[in-house]
Scaffold this motif. Structure first.
Motif, mmCIF file in Angstrom:
data_model
loop_
_atom_site.group_PDB
_atom_site.id
_atom_site.type_symbol
_atom_site.label_atom_id
_atom_site.label_comp_id
_atom_site.label_asym_id
_atom_site.label_seq_id
_atom_site.Cartn_x
_atom_site.Cartn_y
_atom_site.Cartn_z
ATOM 1 N N PHE A 1 0.855 -1.174 0.000
ATOM 2 C CA PHE A 1 0.000 0.000 0.000
ATOM 3 C C PHE A 1 0.900 1.236 0.000
ATOM 4 O O PHE A 1 2.097 1.123 0.284
ATOM 5 N N ARG A 2 0.308 2.389 -0.296
ATOM 6 C CA ARG A 2 1.093 3.627 -0.237
ATOM 7 C C ARG A 2 0.205 4.773 0.234
ATOM 8 O O ARG A 2 -1.013 4.734 0.074
ATOM 9 N N THR B 1 5.230 9.104 -5.724
ATOM 10 C CA THR B 1 5.845 9.533 -4.474
ATOM 11 C C THR B 1 4.902 9.294 -3.303
ATOM 12 O O THR B 1 3.754 9.733 -3.313
ATOM 13 N N ALA B 2 5.378 8.551 -2.315
ATOM 14 C CA ALA B 2 4.547 8.188 -1.155
ATOM 15 C C ALA B 2 5.393 7.386 -0.178
ATOM 16 O O ALA B 2 6.510 6.973 -0.498
ATOM 17 N N VAL C 1 9.361 6.624 -0.729
ATOM 18 C CA VAL C 1 9.762 6.654 -2.137
ATOM 19 C C VAL C 1 9.470 8.050 -2.673
ATOM 20 O O VAL C 1 8.342 8.536 -2.559
ATOM 21 N N THR C 2 10.491 8.682 -3.221
ATOM 22 C CA THR C 2 10.336 10.018 -3.785
ATOM 23 C C THR C 2 10.806 9.996 -5.231
ATOM 24 O O THR C 2 11.942 9.590 -5.500
ATOM 25 N N VAL C 3 9.921 10.417 -6.122
ATOM 26 C CA VAL C 3 10.244 10.436 -7.543
ATOM 27 C C VAL C 3 10.294 11.890 -8.002
ATOM 28 O O VAL C 3 9.291 12.602 -7.917
ATOM 29 N N SER C 4 11.437 12.318 -8.452
ATOM 30 C CA SER C 4 11.606 13.710 -8.893
ATOM 31 C C SER C 4 11.346 13.819 -10.391
ATOM 32 O O SER C 4 11.600 12.896 -11.148
ATOM 33 N N SER C 5 10.814 14.983 -10.769
ATOM 34 C CA SER C 5 10.472 15.191 -12.189
ATOM 35 C C SER C 5 11.647 15.779 -12.953
ATOM 36 O O SER C 5 12.656 16.140 -12.397
#
Length: 122
Positions: free
Chosen positions: A37-38, A91-92, A118-122
């Motif tokens: 889950f997130r 991202t979560a 978890v962090t996703v950068s653009s």
């Protein structure tokens, strides 16, 4: 005492990949369905993926289908979430969970981990 410990989170650029792991202890792992889950800031926790005790059945949220893959290794008491083609909206904080009775896509799980960011950068 049941423990679920997530690892593998981090910062990644959009389009990149991460593999999350969740190590379980204190339960008969092969008897439990496992889920991921997130929860993003300001949002409710949402279902991501789940896998049956044998690994023979999986389920995914539409938002991750085709990009994420859940798997498990019962010999290592570990469930994985391979995340490819990551997007900023992924991202979560990601949580793993264990459920004694079969795969469900709701949050009706018996045990929960503490989560990994978890962090996703653009």
């Amino acid at each position: 005492q049941v423990q679920l410990v997530e690892s593998g989170g981090g910062l990644v650029q959009a389009g990149g990949s991460l593999r999350l792991s969740c190590a379980a202890s204190g339960l008969t792992f092969s008897s439990y369905a496992m889920g991921w889950f997130r929860q993003a800031p300001g949002q409710e926790r949402e279902f991501v993926a789940a896998i049956s005790w044998s690994g023979g059945r999986t389920a995914y949220a539409d938002s991750v289908k085709g990009r994420f893959t859940i798997s498990r290794d019962n010999a290592k008491n570990t469930v994985y979430l391979q995340m490819n083609s990551l997007k900023p909206e992924d991202t979560a904080v990601y949580y793993c969970a264990a459920r004694f009775r079969g795969v469900v896509v709701t949050d009706e799980y018996d045990f929960w981990g503490q989560g990994t960011q978890v962090t996703v950068s653009s």
